[in-house]
Design a protein around this motif. Structure first.
Motif, PDB file in Angstrom:
ATOM      1  N   ALA A 219       0.806  -1.223   0.000  1.00 47.01           N
ATOM      2  CA  ALA A 219       0.000   0.000   0.000  1.00 47.01           C
ATOM      3  C   ALA A 219       0.842   1.277   0.000  1.00 47.01           C
ATOM      4  O   ALA A 219       0.426   2.299  -0.519  1.00 47.01           O
TER       5      ALA A 219
ATOM      6  N   GLU B 194      -8.189   0.868   1.700  1.00 46.89           N
ATOM      7  CA  GLU B 194      -8.447  -0.574   1.654  1.00 46.89           C
ATOM      8  C   GLU B 194      -8.148  -1.221   3.001  1.00 46.89           C
ATOM      9  O   GLU B 194      -8.896  -2.073   3.485  1.00 46.89           O
TER      10      GLU B 194
ATOM     11  N   CYS C 178     -10.847  -0.320   5.705  1.00 43.64           N
ATOM     12  CA  CYS C 178     -12.099  -1.050   5.454  1.00 43.64           C
ATOM     13  C   CYS C 178     -11.962  -2.504   5.905  1.00 43.64           C
ATOM     14  O   CYS C 178     -12.890  -3.085   6.459  1.00 43.64           O
ATOM     15  N   LYS C 179     -10.806  -3.085   5.661  1.00 44.31           N
ATOM     16  CA  LYS C 179     -10.568  -4.467   6.046  1.00 44.31           C
ATOM     17  C   LYS C 179     -10.516  -4.590   7.567  1.00 44.31           C
ATOM     18  O   LYS C 179     -11.175  -5.427   8.171  1.00 44.31           O
TER      19      LYS C 179
ATOM     20  N   ARG D 125     -18.437   1.739   2.433  1.00 46.38           N
ATOM     21  CA  ARG D 125     -17.067   2.050   2.025  1.00 46.38           C
ATOM     22  C   ARG D 125     -16.995   3.397   1.329  1.00 46.38           C
ATOM     23  O   ARG D 125     -16.105   4.196   1.573  1.00 46.38           O
TER      24      ARG D 125
ATOM     25  N   LYS E  12      -9.627   6.278  -5.259  1.00 42.62           N
ATOM     26  CA  LYS E  12      -9.438   4.900  -4.784  1.00 42.62           C
ATOM     27  C   LYS E  12     -10.787   4.181  -4.724  1.00 42.62           C
ATOM     28  O   LYS E  12     -10.901   3.016  -5.116  1.00 42.62           O
TER      29      LYS E  12
ATOM     30  N   MET F  78     -12.255   0.605  -6.362  1.00 45.96           N
ATOM     31  CA  MET F  78     -12.841  -0.494  -5.599  1.00 45.96           C
ATOM     32  C   MET F  78     -14.148  -0.981  -6.210  1.00 45.96           C
ATOM     33  O   MET F  78     -14.482  -2.151  -6.130  1.00 45.96           O
TER      34      MET F  78
ATOM     35  N   GLU G 233     -19.076   2.069  -4.726  1.00 45.35           N
ATOM     36  CA  GLU G 233     -18.148   2.779  -3.839  1.00 45.35           C
ATOM     37  C   GLU G 233     -17.839   4.158  -4.400  1.00 45.35           C
ATOM     38  O   GLU G 233     -17.866   5.158  -3.683  1.00 45.35           O
TER      39      GLU G 233
END
Lengths: 230, 123
Positions: free
Chosen positions: A33, A167, A170-171, A181, A196, A200, A204
């Motif tokens: 990332a 990301e 959210c995870k 999201r 971003k 996704m 989103e």
């Protein structure tokens, strides 16, 4: 040489695209990332400018042909928004409550940190619009008596960082609903985050686009009230 | 011709946004007025999706590149940001995570709550 850069129409444009291209390559090769294409591109541009002793102003004269497309591109976000109208209608209550909670959280956060760091009133109002889109944020900061240039810098850092961690966050917090999201990303990291969100998924991206608008307007109202608190 | 028309519509709306920004004394930029204008035009059917589709897709796709020049402007902001840099960074990084998490979690809670309610009604 300096004169060449100053007169070149395409120097800044080419540098911008090449830097972003290298950023994309990095992302493809190293799936981590931190290797965010925008971040890498910024680092490369700054590095090249420092190395070649070119002033930012000189680069910007040419690169503004790229960045002046931000307004039309942002307007185009209305298209995916319209195409996902059904999803928005079905979830409008959750979306509005989510964005409002995010805006309040952002303002409260700035207020809490302002107390911890002993900010004066000017620095405090400079930070209040940090989560929203640059153009609204700078205007708001100025109106409240803050330093618009610092606000702009903080907003950009927020955007890059939000884009990088979206990301992961959210995870970590198990945010799996596409609508949720979108709200999370658009409310916290404006258009740079939305880029971003679009990657996704369509939902989103659409919800994130809507969140930029709603969060921006709510912050204009909310920051005016919060400015009285310190 | 198709692309010319699409590009013209988008640029014309951008210009309309600039005019509103000039006339209305609020810190709301042309882009935000523009989204609202295009969205309204699409909803009312005055502009059809096919009238802006390809050019808008293109602009949205290359959007990340557009943020590079203003972000590289952090180079010039260094002088003014430097003195409070650590504080600004701590505030910015933590609050971005918190805002993202809170707004996402709350939205998800309400979506799931609504879904459950709808599910009961269907039964």
């Amino acid at each position: 040489m300096t004169e060449f850069f100053q007169n070149s129409v395409f120097f800044g444009i080419v540098l911008t695209f090449v830097a972003y291209g290298i950023g994309l390559l990095f992302k493809k090769k190293l799936k981590w990332a931190v290797f965010n294409p925008i971040l890498i591109a910024i680092a490369i541009v700054i590095g090249v400018l420092l190395l070649c002793r070119v002033e930012y102003k000189t680069y910007e004269q040419s690169a503004k042909f790229v960045s002046s497309l931000i307004t039309p591109a942002t307007i185009c976000l209305a298209v995916p928004l319209y195409e996902r109208l059904q999803v928005l209608k079905e979830n409008y209550k959750a979306i509005i409550i989510g964005i409002t909670s995010g805006v309040l959280t952002s303002l409260l956060n700035v207020w809490a940190f302002a107390l911890i760091f002993y900010f004066n009133h000017e620095t405090y109002v400079t930070m209040l619009p940090k989560s929203i889109t640059t153009a609204i944020g700078m205007g708001l900061s100025q109106e409240l008596g803050g330093y618009a240039a610092i606000t702009a810098a903080v907003i950009i850092i927020t955007g890059i960082f939000g884009n990088m961690i979206a990301e992961f966050v959210c995870k970590l917090f198990k945010i799996t609903e596409p609508v949720a999201r979108g709200v999370a990303i658009g409310t916290s990291a404006h258009a740079m985050g939305t880029v971003k969100a679009i990657e996704m998924g369509e939902t989103e991206g659409a919800v994130s686009s809507l969140s930029i608008v709603v969060a921006g307007i709510l912050t204009v109202i909310g920051a005016g009230a919060f400015a009285q608190f310190l | 011709m198709k692309y010319l028309k699409q590009f013209f519509i988008i640029i014309a709306i951008s210009f309309a946004g600039e005019i509103l920004n000039y006339l209305i004394p609020l810190p709301i930029p042309a882009s935000i007025y523009g989204i609202v204008i295009l969205f309204t035009l699409l909803c009312t059917g005055i502009v059809k999706v096919k009238d802006v589709k390809e050019v808008s897709q293109f602009l949205i796709t290359i959007m990340p590149v557009m943020f590079v020049p203003p972000a590289a402007g952090l180079l010039d902001a260094w002088g003014i940001v430097q003195s409070g840099l650590v504080q600004y960074l701590i505030l910015t990084l933590i609050s971005t995570i918190v805002v993202m998490a809170v707004s996402g979690i709350i939205t998800q809670l309400f979506i799931r709550h609504d879904k459950k309610k709808r599910g009961i009604q269907h039964d």
